[in-house]
Design a protein around this motif. Sequence first.
Motif, PDB file in Angstrom:
ATOM      1  N   ARG A   1       6.977  -8.006   3.130  1.00 59.31           N
ATOM      2  CA  ARG A   1       5.732  -8.505   3.699  1.00 59.31           C
ATOM      3  C   ARG A   1       4.777  -8.948   2.599  1.00 59.31           C
ATOM      4  O   ARG A   1       4.152 -10.005   2.682  1.00 59.31           O
TER       5      ARG A   1
ATOM      6  N   PRO B   1       0.813  -1.213   0.000  1.00 54.18           N
ATOM      7  CA  PRO B   1       0.000   0.000   0.000  1.00 54.18           C
ATOM      8  C   PRO B   1       0.850   1.268   0.000  1.00 54.18           C
ATOM      9  O   PRO B   1       2.026   1.243   0.356  1.00 54.18           O
TER      10      PRO B   1
ATOM     11  N   ASN C   1       4.434  -1.202  15.581  1.00 58.10           N
ATOM     12  CA  ASN C   1       4.815  -1.708  16.905  1.00 58.10           C
ATOM     13  C   ASN C   1       5.184  -3.183  16.893  1.00 58.10           C
ATOM     14  O   ASN C   1       5.414  -3.764  17.946  1.00 58.10           O
ATOM     15  N   MET C   2       5.221  -3.785  15.710  1.00 57.93           N
ATOM     16  CA  MET C   2       5.647  -5.181  15.655  1.00 57.93           C
ATOM     17  C   MET C   2       7.086  -5.210  15.136  1.00 57.93           C
ATOM     18  O   MET C   2       7.526  -4.294  14.456  1.00 57.93           O
TER      19      MET C   2
ATOM     20  N   ARG D   1       2.906   1.690   5.274  1.00 57.31           N
ATOM     21  CA  ARG D   1       1.971   1.045   6.198  1.00 57.31           C
ATOM     22  C   ARG D   1       2.484  -0.262   6.773  1.00 57.31           C
ATOM     23  O   ARG D   1       1.823  -1.295   6.705  1.00 57.31           O
ATOM     24  N   VAL D   2       3.659  -0.240   7.337  1.00 62.09           N
ATOM     25  CA  VAL D   2       4.109  -1.423   8.076  1.00 62.09           C
ATOM     26  C   VAL D   2       3.449  -1.379   9.450  1.00 62.09           C
ATOM     27  O   VAL D   2       2.925  -0.352   9.866  1.00 62.09           O
ATOM     28  N   PHE D   3       3.474  -2.520  10.149  1.00 60.39           N
ATOM     29  CA  PHE D   3       2.912  -2.552  11.507  1.00 60.39           C
ATOM     30  C   PHE D   3       3.976  -2.008  12.459  1.00 60.39           C
ATOM     31  O   PHE D   3       4.916  -2.712  12.828  1.00 60.39           O
TER      32      PHE D   3
END
Lengths: 233, 349
Positions: A146, A82, A90-91, A86-88
Amino acid sequence: MLKVNDINVYYGSIHAIKGVSFEVEKGEIVTLIGANGAGKSTILNTVSGLLPAKSGTVSFMGKTINGIAAHKVVGMGLAQVPEGRRVFLNMTVQENLEMGAYTRKSAEIDDSIADVYERFPRLKERRKQVAGTLSGGEQQMLAMGRALMSKPELLMLDEPSMGLAPILVEQIFDIIKELNKAGTTILLVEQNAQMALSIADRGYVLETGKIVTSAKASDLLNDDSVKKAYLGG
Amino acid sequence: MTKTPSSASPSLYEDKRIISMPVRYLINIVAIAVFMLIGNLIISEGIINRTYTTILLQVGVYIILAVSLNISTGYLGQLPLGHAGFMAVGAYVGALAWKAMPHGLGYMIIGLIVAGIAAGIVGIIIGIPALRLRGDYLAILTLGFGEIIRIIIINLPDITGGTPGLLNIPKYSNFNVIFIFVILTCYIIHTMMKSRHGRAILSIRENEIAAEACGINTTYYKVMAFSVSAALAGVAGCLYGGLQGSLFPSAFGFMDSINILVMVVLGGMGSMIGSVLAASVLTALPAMLQFLASYRMVIYSVLLILVMIFKPSGLMGTYDFSLTGLIEKAIIKIRGGSKNNAKEGQANE
């Protein structure tokens, strides 16, 4: 492989995409270029199922996919990176990659993670680091890694050069070329027309929701009107 | 912490666990048994009087409420304000079921399960439309829903007793029952959040569009998290009824939802031990400070303000407590530097 036929997309009463049709063949890099607001991202989001098309069809590997929810499309082999990465945040890097393989069986994941680390050694160095602490370029790599974790047939990239230093942009585009050589078909949406056309096989030029030109990428690079509009003379 | 030596470890998944899973379970079960024994002793030996025993039991009920709200607030990242509504559904359904059935342990458990299922179903019904909204819109919608539940209870006097209340509820909720359900709730939430479903819920909090792009059915998981949260609140409500012996609609108002939310925020959103601690302190403190009369609410408020100024992420942030994790850390410390890798893993968790 991907066939978009005469789609119309609306944001409320605003007619954002007006009868756009294009095709992506297996093994190609196809790019959609255009200025801000031309509708590039809207088209990608429609293909991936995040936005509904009012009319027209999107078919992928012979199956009509418009109307199918975005999360189901991923399992069919269509992955999207995207816009804005837009990576996660806090992971960790590793957890982000594991999320990418959500649609697959856990036994198959290890090999894919190893593949991604091989392609992006920087990510391997930082695999236990929280994604929010990565630089913009590393986050872009993570977002691409990802998406690759779902083993896509077709990878759609939305402005991978956004907000990156020129040297990183070149790195990212090199990676895109390598991915393509390794067998992944690529649909690339870019504002950086010069870069996008230099690696693509074919290109479509978008203007306010319509495709105005489509040709081989090398021809577009030399096209006077494209040059004037997007490549600075 | 930021520089992890990657060349040192050949495997992608080096095993951080020194203690094996069965031993971990055993340690935890022993710890739970010890706590339960201590609790029983101090109550039966009269070390704490009846007032304090009641406070202790209330703390248990509020722990379940706080950790269950933590699912939708902390893990899912939404802001529902109707938790007291779900609690009310569970409380009344459970109490009515208990009253309709004969006395007995089996019937008590059936009542609790019925209460949980009822609240969970209401959670699904509310969740499907509500979770299309975000942030303050979701807050207002769930707030309205909580009030609707309360008004319905008031206006069905034949079934619920209305404003005068529902009386003569079997007082099942003793220390052991509440303790076991607190442990069960924490265990259910913990296992859920460590599973594939838990990861999916967390990824929705992190970034909904990216979660969808990873192939996660975001609508499904949002409704699921919301209804699990509601179901556990229903169980807590049922225990509350069994503790008080009577239920009044005024106990399930808007301020009660806020109270539970304050516990979650104060403890740290996304931290189970945070919710447990905050629920304990915020339930016990006002009761213990009775002697200060009306000043106790000032102390309560000052405490909240101080925590939010100095630790805005809540007391515990997102830290989660693990007894076996602590023991492992101690073992590593004693063994010294020979297990560098494992230490790194702990630090990064």
